[in-house]
Scaffold this active site. Structure first.
Site, short mmCIF file in Angstrom:
data_model
loop_
_atom_site.label_atom_id
_atom_site.label_comp_id
_atom_site.label_asym_id
_atom_site.label_seq_id
_atom_site.Cartn_x
_atom_site.Cartn_y
_atom_site.Cartn_z
N GLY A 51 0.72 -1.25 0.16
CA GLY A 51 0.02 -0.02 -0.21
C GLY A 51 0.76 1.04 0.04
CB CYS A 78 5.35 -4.07 0.06
SG CYS A 78 6.18 -2.38 -0.12
CE1 TYR A 79 1.18 1.00 6.14
CE2 TYR A 79 -0.19 -0.70 5.82
CZ TYR A 79 0.04 0.27 6.32
OH TYR A 79 -0.78 0.86 7.34
CG HIS A 165 5.64 -5.52 -4.78
ND1 HIS A 165 4.30 -5.11 -4.19
CD2 HIS A 165 6.14 -4.40 -4.51
CE1 HIS A 165 4.15 -4.37 -3.56
NE2 HIS A 165 5.27 -3.59 -3.70
CD GLU A 167 2.48 -8.21 -5.69
OE1 GLU A 167 3.15 -8.93 -4.91
OE2 GLU A 167 2.06 -7.13 -5.10
CB SER A 219 -26.11 -6.92 -23.22
OG SER A 219 -24.73 -7.46 -22.75
N GLY A 220 -26.05 -9.86 -24.61
CA GLY A 220 -25.43 -10.72 -25.58
C GLY A 220 -23.84 -10.56 -25.27
CG ASP A 223 -19.20 -9.32 -18.24
OD1 ASP A 223 -18.27 -10.29 -18.79
OD2 ASP A 223 -18.77 -8.44 -18.37
CB SER A 224 -25.54 -10.03 -19.82
OG SER A 224 -25.45 -9.93 -20.82
CB SER A 225 -24.04 -14.59 -22.40
OG SER A 225 -24.46 -13.61 -23.45
CE LYS A 365 -15.21 -9.29 -20.72
NZ LYS A 365 -16.63 -8.43 -20.54
#
Ligand code: XMP
Length: 509
Positions: A51, A78-79, A165, A167, A219-220, A223-225, A365
């Site tokens: 952070g 780190c932090y 870090h 990551e 919406s097609g 995500d909505s599908s 996603k």
């Protein structure tokens, strides 16, 4: 599961990604999370993130110190490491030299976090404070030239700290270090797959929703599908999807959607053909923000009046993703998530007194795409490029007329066909055509022409925050241009957009 306490690092989502790549589920929570909530989650390990704060600042973020009494392995980065050391009695000081960038890490103990990591390896540093003294029970396990205490551990308590870090890609053995923490130290089972996720999500939806009715704006997009598929498998016909055709979609999109969802998947859908309404309201409007406002408002009206026809609906499902939630920091027991307004039916849940169901709210996603695959959604839907809510309206620069809309639909269809045939569709974040409000002179046969110009936009990107113009082969660009000019009446010039974001945006309006 692993709990990640978010101290505000720009790399937090990356930590979550790394954990999930190991097929281990994790959640990110703000430091204000209570010890009771942590116990409810029952994590196998806790990661304290980095952070921007200094532990000595007055309002530096802190998580309840009782986490150190839970007998759970903890990794501070780190932090997060500085917070741990400071809390447990060590000393943290402003470093003489701020350290940023690559450093060579000298490992003193090739066990624990550093099992199977070479004794010399690169790491990525980004800190202004350093550890000066360590608390009782801790030992130093690695150092760099500027940072003598670059890694620490308390073997007995299973507390670990890394000043660098692990990551980020710039720490090449970081993945291994995280894997050592997750698998060897926390003893997490690597069983988190999308099939398991789907199974759990479906039973959770069933528990939450019971026999109540749910509405979903389809919406097609992927995500909505995927949300629709999950809900359909969970509650069958108690789900009603509403698809608003605003007339501003790509060629044949509405038909394709009808086929996929209505005929193949047998999902309950109401199609509302509202193209006329949208076009009428947009007539003579050239300002992009006005276009967006008009489209947003009509969408809400049409959606609401259709939703009202569904008797006794109590829930609204949305395909909200994890990054939206992390940004608003409300995933953990907070109030309803703040959502990017252009994604969702903003304001509708309150207005219609609907409760929200957001089964994807802990996914990224690419995980949604994998989930779609696990649910057997067809590839074409899974890999669809993002498409903006206002659709082609913001790709017709200036006023929208039925004629201009039809030109753009044809141009866009030819472009996509060529992009797909050349195997570029999945490699590109987005690829589309823009109709310009300009005409130029050309020659076709022996005739002088004075017709429209279209621009081709193709970009690569990870998240749409930044984007590069795609270096498509000249041969492909030539083929696209030829096809468009030969096939689409009203276009005599094609140009290629070679600007990146920033400073340009992906869309032209
Ligand atoms: P820009 O043009 O800002 O776009 O670089 C970033 C991403 O957002 C999409 N976009 C929109 N999506 N409503 C949407 O649903 C909008 O008004 C809108 N404007 C841009 C764009 O396609 C890209 O993926």
């Amino acid at each position: 599961m692993i709990l990640i306490v978010d101290f505000g690092s720009q790399f937090n989502q990356l930590i979550a990604r790394r954990v999930r790549e190991n097929r281990i589920y994790c959640q990110i929570a703000p430091p204000a999370i209570t010890i009771q909530d942590i116990q409810k989650l029952n994590p196998e390990g806790i990661i304290l993130s980095g952070g921007p704060s200094s532990i000595y600042e007055k309002n530096s973020p802190k998580v309840d110190e009782k986490i150190f009494d839970l007998n759970i392995p903890i990794l501070g980065i780190c932090y997060g490491m500085q917070f741990m050391i400071h809390t447990l009695g060590g000393d943290v000081k402003r470093a003489e030299k701020r350290e940023y960038g690559f450093a060579e890490l000298q490992i003193k103990k090739s066990e624990g976090l550093f099992t199977s990591v070479d004794s010399k390896t690169s790491c990525w540093m980004s800190h202004g404070d350093s550890i000066k003294t360590i608390p009782k029970g801790f030992s130093i396990t690695a150092s760099t030239e500027n940072t003598p205490i670059a890694a620490v551990e308390n073997e007995k308590k299973r507390f670990f700290g890394l000043q660098f870090h692990p990551e980020v890609h710039h720490t090449p053995k970081g993945k291994k270090m995280l894997q050592n923490f997750l698998v060897d130290i926390c003893k997490c089972k690597q069983t988190w797959t999308m099939k398991n996720f789907a199974r759990n999500a479906i039973s959770e939806i069933q528990e939450t929703v019971g026999d109540k009715k749910v509405i979903l704006g389809l919406s097609g997009g992927v995500d909505s599908s995927v949300t629709a598929l999950l809900l359909h498998q969970a509650i069958g016909n108690n789900l009603t999807c509403i698809f608003v055709d605003n007339g501003l979609l790509r060629k044949n999109e509405a038909e394709k959607l009808k086929k996929t969802f209505g005929q193949h998947l047998k999902i309950n859908i109401r199609f509302v053909n509202a193209g006329g309404k949208f076009l009428k309201a947009l007539s003579k409007v050239a300002d992009p923000e006005k276009k967006r406002k008009i489209i947003g408002k009509i969408f809400m009206d049409v959606f609401e009046s259709e939703a009202k026809k569904i008797q006794d609906a109590e829930y609204l499902a949305q395909g909200t993703l994890y990054p939206d939630i992390i940004e608003s920091q409300s995933a953990f027991g907070g109030p309803t998530s703040v959502i990017k307004s252009h994604h969702n039916v903003g304001g509708l849940p309150e207005k219609m007194k609907l409760k929200l169901v957001e089964p994807l709210k802990f996914l990224f996603k690419d995980e949604v795409r994998l989930l779609g695959k696990a649910l057997r959604l067809e590839d074409e839907m899974i890999w669809r490029q993002p498409f903006p809510g206002p659709g082609l309206a913001i790709r017709i620069i200036g006023e929208i007329t039925p004629k201009r809309l039809s030109i753009l639909k044809e141009v866009d269809a030819a472009l996509l066909e060529e992009i797909k045939a050349a195997g570029y569709y999945r490699k590109l974040w987005q690829s589309f055509a823009v109709l310009l409000p300009l005409k130029s002179v050309g020659i076709m046969g022996d005739q002088r022409t004075y017709e429209n110009i279209v621009a081709i936009r193709a970009v690569t990107s990870k998240d749409a925050m930044t984007a590069d113009w795609a270096k498509l082969p000249h041969k492909l660009l030539g083929k696209i241009s030829n096809r468009i000019i030969n096939e689409v009446q009203g276009v005599n010039r094609v140009v290629y957009d070679i600007s990146s974001k920033p400073p340009s945006t992906i869309e032209w309006e």
